[in-house]
Design a protein around this motif. Sequence first.
Motif, PDB file in Angstrom:
ATOM      1  N   GLU A   1     -18.651  -7.598 -16.503  1.00 20.91           N
ATOM      2  CA  GLU A   1     -19.740  -7.640 -15.523  1.00 20.91           C
ATOM      3  C   GLU A   1     -19.886  -9.065 -15.008  1.00 20.91           C
ATOM      4  O   GLU A   1     -19.700 -10.030 -15.754  1.00 20.91           O
ATOM      5  N   VAL A   2     -20.192  -9.211 -13.716  1.00 19.05           N
ATOM      6  CA  VAL A   2     -20.440 -10.532 -13.139  1.00 19.05           C
ATOM      7  C   VAL A   2     -21.771 -10.522 -12.397  1.00 19.05           C
ATOM      8  O   VAL A   2     -22.195  -9.493 -11.851  1.00 19.05           O
ATOM      9  N   GLY A   3     -22.446 -11.679 -12.375  1.00 20.50           N
ATOM     10  CA  GLY A   3     -23.690 -11.816 -11.651  1.00 20.50           C
ATOM     11  C   GLY A   3     -23.488 -11.850 -10.145  1.00 20.50           C
ATOM     12  O   GLY A   3     -22.372 -12.064  -9.651  1.00 20.50           O
TER      13      GLY A   3
ATOM     14  N   VAL B   1     -21.659 -15.921 -20.389  1.00 22.67           N
ATOM     15  CA  VAL B   1     -21.505 -17.351 -20.138  1.00 22.67           C
ATOM     16  C   VAL B   1     -21.689 -17.643 -18.655  1.00 22.67           C
ATOM     17  O   VAL B   1     -21.310 -16.836 -17.796  1.00 22.67           O
ATOM     18  N   ASP B   2     -22.294 -18.769 -18.356  1.00 25.00           N
ATOM     19  CA  ASP B   2     -22.354 -19.260 -16.974  1.00 25.00           C
ATOM     20  C   ASP B   2     -20.915 -19.462 -16.490  1.00 25.00           C
ATOM     21  O   ASP B   2     -20.102 -20.060 -17.202  1.00 25.00           O
TER      22      ASP B   2
ATOM     23  N   GLU C   1     -27.487 -14.271 -12.547  1.00 25.04           N
ATOM     24  CA  GLU C   1     -26.850 -14.368 -11.224  1.00 25.04           C
ATOM     25  C   GLU C   1     -25.513 -15.106 -11.273  1.00 25.04           C
ATOM     26  O   GLU C   1     -24.585 -14.761 -10.542  1.00 25.04           O
ATOM     27  N   GLN C   2     -25.428 -16.124 -12.124  1.00 24.25           N
ATOM     28  CA  GLN C   2     -24.204 -16.933 -12.189  1.00 24.25           C
ATOM     29  C   GLN C   2     -23.441 -16.720 -13.501  1.00 24.25           C
ATOM     30  O   GLN C   2     -22.578 -17.511 -13.860  1.00 24.25           O
TER      31      GLN C   2
END
Length: 361
Positions: A80-82, A144-145, A37-38
């Motif tokens: 891609e992003v959460g 990575v967060d 998600e993050q």
Amino acid sequence: MAGAGAEELPQKAIGWAAQDKSGILAPFKFSRRETGEQDVTFKVLYCGICHSDLHYIKNEWGHSVYPAIPGHEVVGVVTEVGSKVQNFKVGDKVGVGCMVGSCRSCESCSNHLENYCPKMILTYGSRYYDGTITYGGYSDIYVVDEHFAVKIPENIPLDAAAPLLCAGITVYSPLRYYGLDKPGLTVGVVGLGGLGHVAVKFAKAFGAKVIVISTSPSKKEEAIGRLGADSFLVSRNPEQMQAAIGTMDGIIDTVSAFHPLLPLIGLLKSNGKLIMVGAPDKPLELPTFPLLMGRKLIGGSCIGGMKETQEMIDFAAKNGVKADIEVIPIDYVNTAMERMLKSDVRYRFVIDIGNTLKPDA
């Protein structure tokens, strides 16, 4: 022949790993976690080679975990992003430096100093929250967060930005924290390698008069003509060192070999500061009397927190600060390690991951 990763995670990846303390790097298939998600997932385009990478793959610090994929100067483009990511979108330029996690709750973390968190998670060779061992940036993708991701400004070349995520923040942070970022100060830089050459550029960008201190007279022209230093001291020349006594407000010492501190302390003005960012493997002698007679300080610094790392890369982009690099293909990496050991690079190797790391390696 590519090896096989220990844990099977959803995203297939390929990198170059060392399998033992010989430190020989070779293609290695592994996997990364899915985009949480993050999390931010990005295609790695470039990765700088730091001397720490060489120490790690050869287990010179005694805590390496194999297979080992090094690399903590990692840059690329977000793919891609959460769902809860706020600061990045697909297509953004992004970077990862020396750390990818911390406890997020201790005093250091609360003060944006994740780099001093006792539970800091390194970009490679650390155990992540999920129990897996972190793999570095000599690889085609990274997850990575977002808290530990750095947004790379559009006006700085990605390849030359990569080393700033380690070498850059390592010298920027002490210049700022110890008050050596004011115009008109005189700042010494000991050593003209991967760290030193960036220290010269940042100190000049802050408006300092910069003096390079080196054992190598042959580096004078490079220091002044190419990097913009104001003057050059040969540390083995007694006359030059004597003439410079008491002239510097601060010194950034980037040298990782054993060396005497007394001559450097002598170069400082009263209230001057000698800041260590190199890490010699043997203890240095610390003479106290010269510190007393001038209220001088010896301090240290290790990379920087995420807020300051973003500040550093933004400052670098605004002021034209970038690393001097030699871009290499991934299959040259073992030769590059040998050359780096001999200081045969001006001043940082950067691997062209995007064009030379093939998925069928």
